[in-house]
Every structure is written in structure tokens, then in C-alpha cells.
Design a protein around this motif. Structure first.
Motif, PDB file in Angstrom:
ATOM      1  N   ARG A 144       0.810  -1.219   0.000  1.00 40.02           N
ATOM      2  CA  ARG A 144       0.000   0.000   0.000  1.00 40.02           C
ATOM      3  C   ARG A 144       0.848   1.277   0.000  1.00 40.02           C
ATOM      4  O   ARG A 144       0.407   2.325  -0.483  1.00 40.02           O
ATOM      5  N   ASP A 193      -7.211   3.410  -1.972  1.00 37.41           N
ATOM      6  CA  ASP A 193      -8.113   2.420  -1.376  1.00 37.41           C
ATOM      7  C   ASP A 193      -7.612   0.982  -1.535  1.00 37.41           C
ATOM      8  O   ASP A 193      -8.319   0.036  -1.206  1.00 37.41           O
ATOM      9  N   THR A 240      -6.829  -0.427  -4.405  1.00 41.25           N
ATOM     10  CA  THR A 240      -7.047  -0.906  -5.775  1.00 41.25           C
ATOM     11  C   THR A 240      -5.764  -0.757  -6.589  1.00 41.25           C
ATOM     12  O   THR A 240      -5.057   0.252  -6.490  1.00 41.25           O
TER      13      THR A 240
END
Length: 533
Positions: A376, A398, A400
Motif C-alpha cells: 500500500r 483504497d 485498488t
């Protein structure tokens, strides 16, 4: 690839016309020299009956299944074909009408029944077709013709006789399976289809049928679900025509073309709907990529997303230094391409065919790359470090991972479709060459070869000639990927005076002609098949 060729004579209409089956194999006239090592059979499936009496079939995927075979023996070739004796075909021939609803054609109740019988026949539920017109593949020592429902049909590849109908629902939790299974070297068969998962939500099951059993029992009886993949919509599965498989992973691409199960299970019986009536597009979901491990059956909870595409055929997938490379024959956008494959459209004159195709999604061969190691903290950064591709994968806040593809081939209304590779040696592995059928405004008029590394292309094409999916057959002594191999394709030249149909053998290296075997009959369109050594 060559410029677009025109077809003002509209000879392609002939490949969408009904033909008769043959009572016995017929000899072909060979021009050129058949490679001496080519000693097996080319098996193909497609529609051969486009109407029953006065009742027409409306969609390309409705005609009744015709099983074709070209046999190679001692440099000579014979051709045979027979209709597959499915329930859909046998009952249609017996009652002289369309009895079972097909992809784009609704089967109306028997007009000879009284009004009460006809009324109640609407409420019997869905009678799923077994019209096995799409493909044929081996399971253990047997061969099965298939469509995309839960039914497959056991056939004899020597005589083309129909043996039995098999309902896969009796063995695994599946509502239907694709006509594009993956088959490993040991004979294991993998396939995918939608199912009812937890809480009656829709999911996708990947199933495995083991290879030939030592006790000679039917491998299908030992079929098992190896992994379940969640669906983006609880009650609307996506249309699935194929999936990808590397050495260690399954790759499933979930597109925005959805099946509305409420229509399928409810309104069908009352309104007289067919399968096509139950499709709709989700205009906002884009496209989702799913991964699962082969050995452990573990679903990978990574959110790979990209823009909306239609997808019917995977070319190949492989792993490379922590990435999965996925090569696909795509159509841009969320509108269902099958909306343009009604027979009325395909049988139009050339200018009208082109006009219809101009409104359809644009075809494109694309390469997507999925990173397996995702963190992330790398937001906004391109996660792809492979030096040979421009495909990107970017982490969003988020979690994705947004995928942008590298385009391997794109031409205006020129599709590279029905792809094939040197499957036995390179399925799931880093490869160089793909072979395909060139669609010119949806009309098949060329055979293509694509170098996926350099994007170089080769083309075979002749005037007023309409080929089918090319199947790659490797030479027994081959060393390189395309070394001494050949492509087999069935071609129709409607303008030929004597022998309008032929089997064409091309050199897989440069698509030059090796030989052709001509027959004195028209051969209708075929979809998929296999070479049986």
C-alpha cells in the motif's frame, strides 16, 4: 497486417447456410504435399442446421451442432461430417420444429397442443440446451463436444457418432462451464463456471477433472471444485467464455457483461425470452482481474481493476519475476459484442455489414501485467518493472491496483481472434508467437500470426475465401517455438466451380502454403476444435 479487404460479392453468406451431413467420408483432392508426420485428425464443431422447417434460428450460436473431421493418412485426406445427436437436435427432427430454446432463439410451445397445455408449458421452468456446437476436447480416454451449459456430449472421434449426454451438475457444483478448458500434460482438465456460493450469492467455481484412472473408471465421476472465486455482483454473474492458467495460478477476468438471473429464472417462462435477452451491461464496474493459486486453491484478495472490456478468448498467461503477464483478445467497452452476431446482420450485403460493425466495440489485442507483491505504501507508483512491456499497474489509496494495458495489435474493425499458440509447450509459459483468425468487420477473411514481443505480423489471405480458427500442430522434431510446425484451417471459397471447401495447411513460420485438400461440398462456419494425433 495488410489493409482491409472488401467483399462486395458477399460470398461469406454461404458459411451461414444449412448443409447436409455425409453418410460416409469423402476423398479430398490434395494440392501440394501433406507433411508425412501429419497422421491424425482435425476435429471441428460449428452450426450446420440454421432452420428447422419454416422456423429459423436467429443467432450465430443457435444452429444445430455439426461435427467435422479431416483425416490424414499416407499423404491422403478424407472429410466427414455428422450432426451431433443432442436432445435439441433429435427432438427438433422428430417434431419438425425448434423444441429447445437456444442462445438467441426462443422455442415456442407445440402449436398442436390445446390452449391449457400451452399455458402450463410456460411454467415448467428452463429447459437448458445441450446443443454442443462450440468445441470438442478429451477427458481421460473419451472425447466430448460442448457448448457453455452444464451439458457435454460424449462423441466417437472415429465415426463421429454421438454416444451419451452428461450433466456436469451431477458431479460438481456448477451452473455451466466454458467451452475452453485447460488441459495439462497428464490429462487433467480444468474449467470454470458460475455457481451458487455462500448465502446463495453467485460465485465462480474452478473445477478439476483428473486424468485417466488406473481402474478405468470415468474421470468425470471424480471431478472436484479446487477454488471458488467471489462475484462482483451477488445475483448477476459475468459472462465467461475462457480463463487463464499459469504454472501456479488461475487468472479469471470478470467483465461488465452480466447475466440477469432474475430474468433468466423468472421472466423467461412467462415472456418467452432467450439467453440473449438475459444479458445486460454494468456500465460502472469496469473489469476485475482475479487470481487464485493452483496447488492450494487459495483466492488472492488483490483488487486488480481496469476499464470496461468484452473478453472471449485468452491468448496466454505466464509468470515472470513476480508478475503475471496476461495476453487477451479484447473488445473495448461494456456493450455486449454478441449483440452484433445475429445471422440477419452477418448475412447482409457488404456495405451493411460494415455499417453494423462500425457501431460495435473496437477489437484490440492487449497485454496486462499483474504484480504479485503489492504494498500500500507504493501509492501512485507504477509497480511493473518488466523491461519489455509498457503495461502499468498503479496502486490507489483504497488498495485498488489499476491496470493499463500494452496494445499488441489494433486495427480499425480488424480483429485478431480465435487465438492459438504452441499450447503443449508454451501454455502458461513465456512465449513469442500467437496465431489467430482475422475478422474483417466480423467476417473471417484471413489467418494471422503475431509476434507478441516485436508486434510483427504475418498474414495469409486469398480473395473471396473465408477461413476458420487456425490450429497449431508441432512437428515431432521441432526445437523452436514455431519450428517446422503447421497451421490447420478450414477455408470456404464459395465462388469455386467444383471444390468450394478445403483444408488449408500453412507453414507456421511464415504462413506460406504447404498444401490444401479440396472437397466438393460447402463447409459452414466452425468455431473451435482440436488436432487428434
Amino acid at each position: 497486417m495488410k489493409r482491409s479487404v472488401e467483399h462486395p460479392a458477399a460470398g461469406y453468406k454461404k458459411i451461414f447456410e444449412t448443409v447436409e451431413e455425409l453418410s460416409e467420408p469423402i476423398p479430398a483432392q490434395v494440392i501440394g504435399r501433406i507433411p508425412p508426420w501429419l497422421k491424425g485428425s482435425l476435429l471441428r464443431l460449428g452450426p450446420g442446421l440454421f432452420e428447422v422447417g419454416d422456423e429459423p434460428f436467429y443467432h450465430l450460436f443457435d444452429g444445430q451442432a455439426l461435427f467435422h473431421k479431416f483425416d490424414f493418412k499416407n499423404g491422403q485426406v478424407t472429410y466427414h461430417r455428422r450432426f451431433v445427436r443432442t436432445d435439441a437436435y433429435v427432438r427438433a427432427m422428430t417434431e419438425k420444429r425448434i423444441v429447445i430454446t437456444e442462445f438467441g432463439t426462443f422455442a415456442f410451445p407445440d402449436p398442436c397442443k390445446n390452449i391449457f397445455s400451452r399455458f402450463f408449458s410456460y411454467f415448467k421452468g428452463i429447459e437448458v440446451t445441450d446443443n454442443a456446437l462450440v468445441n470438442v476436447y478429451p477427458v481421460g480416454e473419451d472425447f466430448y463436444a460442448c457448448t457453455e451449459t452444464n451439458y457435454i456430449t460424449k462423441v466417437n472421434p472415429e465415426t463421429l457418432e454421438t454416444i451419451s449426454k452428461v450433466d456436469l451438475c451431477n458431479y460438481v457444483s456448477i451452473n455451466g462451464v466454458t467451452a475452453h478448458p485447460h488441459i495439462e500434460k497428464d490429462g487433467s482438465v480444468y474449467n470454470i463456471g458460475n455457481c451458487f456460493g455462500k448465502g446463495m450469492s453467485i460465485a465462480y467455481n474452478i473445477v478439476r477433472i483428473p486424468p485417466t484412472q488406473k481402474d478405468k473408471s470415468d474421470p468425470i465421476e471424480k471431478a472436484k471444485v479446487v477454488v471458488q472465486i467471489p462475484c462482483s455482483d451477488r445475483f448477476k454473474p459475468s459472462y465467461v467464455h475462457s480463463f487463464g492458467m499459469t504454472e501456479n495460478y488461475f487468472v479469471f477476468v470478470e467483465t461488465p457483461v452480466k447475466i440477469n438471473l432474475l430474468k433468466f429464472l423468472g421472466a423467461w417462462s412467462i415472456r418467452g425470452a432467450n439467453y440473449m435477452d438475459c444479458f445486460e451491461s454494468n456500465e460502472t464496474m469496469g473489469t476485475w482481474f482475479h487470481l487464485a493459486t493452483k496447488k492450494t486453491g487459495e483466492y488472492q484478495k488483490l483488487k486488480f481493476r481496469t476499464s470496461a472490456i468484452n473478453l472471449f478468448h485468452h491468448i496466454n498467461c505466464y509468470e515472470d519475476n513476480g508478475f503475471i503477464v496476461v495476453d487477451l483478445c479484447t473488445w473495448k467497452g461494456f456493450e455486449f459484442v454478441y449483440n452484433y452476431l445475429y445471422l440477419a446482420n452477418l448475412r447482409e450485403n457488404w456495405e451493411e455489414v460494415k455499417k453494423q460493425a462500425m457501431m460495435a466495440p473496437q477489437p484490440e489485442v492487449r497485454r496486462y501485467v499483474l504484480p504479485l507483491d503489492v504494498h500500500r505504501e507504493e501509492q501512485g507508483k507504477n509497480l511493473i518493472s518488466l523491461p519489455y512491456t509498457t503495461a502499468t499497474a498503479t496502486m490507489w489509496a483504497d488498495g485498488t491496483v489499476w491496470l493499463e494495458p500494452e496494445v499488441l495489435f489494433s486495427g480499425p474493425r480488424q480483429a485478431f481472434e480465435f487465438p492459438q499458440i504452441n499450447y503443449k509447450k508454451y501454455c502458461g509459459k513465456n512465449y513469442t508467437y500467437a496465431y489467430g483468425l482475422g475478422l474483417n468487420h466480423f467476417i473471417p477473411d484471413r489467418i494471422c500470426k503475431l509476434n507478441v514481443r516485436t508486434k510483427e505480423t504475418w498474414v495469409w489471405q486469398e480473395p473471396d475465401s473465408y477461413p476458420s480458427e487456425p490450429l497449431f500442430v508441432a512437428s515431432p522434431d521441432a526445437v523452436e517455438e514455431d519450428d517446422a510446425g503447421v497451421l490447420l484451417t478450414i477455408v470456404v471459397n464459395p465462388g469455386a466451380a467444383q471444390r468450394p471447401g478445403y483444408l488449408l495447411i500453412l507453414n507456421a513460420k511464415d504462413l506460406t502454403e504447404v498444401a490444401r485438400a479440396e472437397v466438393e461440398v460447402i463447409i459452414p462456419v466452425t468455431f473451435h476444435g482440436m488436432y487428434k494425433p
